[in-house]
Scaffold this motif. Structure first.
Motif, short mmCIF file in Angstrom:
data_model
loop_
_atom_site.label_atom_id
_atom_site.label_comp_id
_atom_site.label_asym_id
_atom_site.label_seq_id
_atom_site.Cartn_x
_atom_site.Cartn_y
_atom_site.Cartn_z
N LEU A 9 -11.38 -30.89 3.68
CA LEU A 9 -11.73 -29.60 4.31
C LEU A 9 -12.15 -28.72 3.15
O LEU A 9 -13.35 -28.03 3.51
N THR A 10 -11.78 -28.82 1.89
CA THR A 10 -12.68 -28.11 0.77
C THR A 10 -13.96 -28.49 0.36
O THR A 10 -14.90 -27.59 0.68
N GLY A 11 -14.26 -29.81 0.69
CA GLY A 11 -15.62 -30.59 0.37
C GLY A 11 -16.30 -30.13 1.50
O GLY A 11 -17.76 -29.52 1.33
N VAL A 12 -15.91 -30.00 2.83
CA VAL A 12 -16.75 -29.54 3.87
C VAL A 12 -17.02 -28.30 3.93
O VAL A 12 -18.19 -27.66 3.96
N GLY A 13 -16.06 -27.20 3.48
CA GLY A 13 -16.27 -25.69 3.38
C GLY A 13 -17.40 -25.58 2.21
O GLY A 13 -18.35 -24.59 2.61
N SER A 14 -17.14 -26.16 1.25
CA SER A 14 -18.38 -26.24 0.08
C SER A 14 -19.65 -26.41 0.50
O SER A 14 -20.80 -25.72 0.11
N LEU A 41 -20.78 -26.22 3.45
CA LEU A 41 -21.18 -25.08 4.53
C LEU A 41 -21.51 -24.08 3.85
O LEU A 41 -22.51 -23.28 4.10
N GLY A 42 -20.72 -23.65 2.87
CA GLY A 42 -21.09 -22.37 1.93
C GLY A 42 -22.34 -22.48 1.49
O GLY A 42 -23.03 -21.71 1.19
N ALA A 43 -22.65 -23.75 0.87
CA ALA A 43 -24.00 -23.98 0.09
C ALA A 43 -24.91 -24.02 1.11
O ALA A 43 -26.20 -23.14 0.68
N ALA A 44 -24.92 -24.43 2.18
CA ALA A 44 -26.01 -24.58 2.95
C ALA A 44 -26.27 -23.01 3.85
O ALA A 44 -27.55 -22.61 3.87
N GLY A 45 -25.10 -22.30 3.97
CA GLY A 45 -25.44 -20.74 4.16
C GLY A 45 -25.82 -20.03 3.15
O GLY A 45 -26.92 -19.18 3.26
N ALA A 74 -28.21 -21.10 0.63
CA ALA A 74 -29.54 -21.68 1.05
C ALA A 74 -30.26 -20.69 2.10
O ALA A 74 -31.70 -20.45 1.92
N MET A 75 -29.66 -20.84 3.13
CA MET A 75 -30.44 -20.09 4.38
C MET A 75 -30.43 -18.48 3.88
O MET A 75 -31.83 -17.95 4.25
N VAL A 76 -29.71 -18.00 3.39
CA VAL A 76 -29.75 -16.48 2.97
C VAL A 76 -30.81 -16.52 1.95
O VAL A 76 -31.60 -15.44 1.97
N CYS A 77 -31.15 -17.45 1.32
CA CYS A 77 -31.96 -17.19 -0.01
C CYS A 77 -33.16 -17.59 0.78
O CYS A 77 -34.37 -16.66 0.27
N ALA A 78 -33.46 -18.43 1.58
CA ALA A 78 -34.96 -18.50 2.32
C ALA A 78 -35.13 -17.27 3.00
O ALA A 78 -36.31 -17.08 3.10
#
Length: 87
Positions: free
Chosen positions: A23-28, A30-34, A36-40
């Motif tokens: 779950l920590t890996g999946v959350g990480s 998802l956080g990285a993807a989020g 990246a979306m904010v930066c874009a």
């Protein structure tokens, strides 16, 4: 007791630990993807804002540098006139 292991007197539930790691890996991810979306989104908005400016930022910077040089020269001339320095 097969799922539990004892480390120096500490009993660890391995399946619960493995689930937490997953779950920590999946959350990480998802956080990285989020992030990246904010930066874009911010990059796209900033680029659109720069395109909408009437004067390019480089022209503004050149104008400000020129104004600073003129002000510095005027200050230097005033100081020389006040103190009578030939330099």
């Amino acid at each position: 007791m097969a799922t539990n292991q004892i480390f120096n007197g500490l009993q660890v539930n391995r399946s619960l630990l493995a689930g937490g790691v997953v779950l920590t890996g999946v959350g990480s991810l998802l956080g990285a993807a989020g992030a990246a979306m904010v930066c874009a989104a911010l990059f796209t908005a900033g680029r659109g804002w720069l395109r909408s400016l009437e004067t390019a930022p480089t022209a503004l910077a050149q104008r400000a540098l020129h104004d600073a040089k003129v002000a510095s020269s005027a200050g230097w001339d005033a100081w020389r006139a006040q103190h009578g320095s030939p330099n």
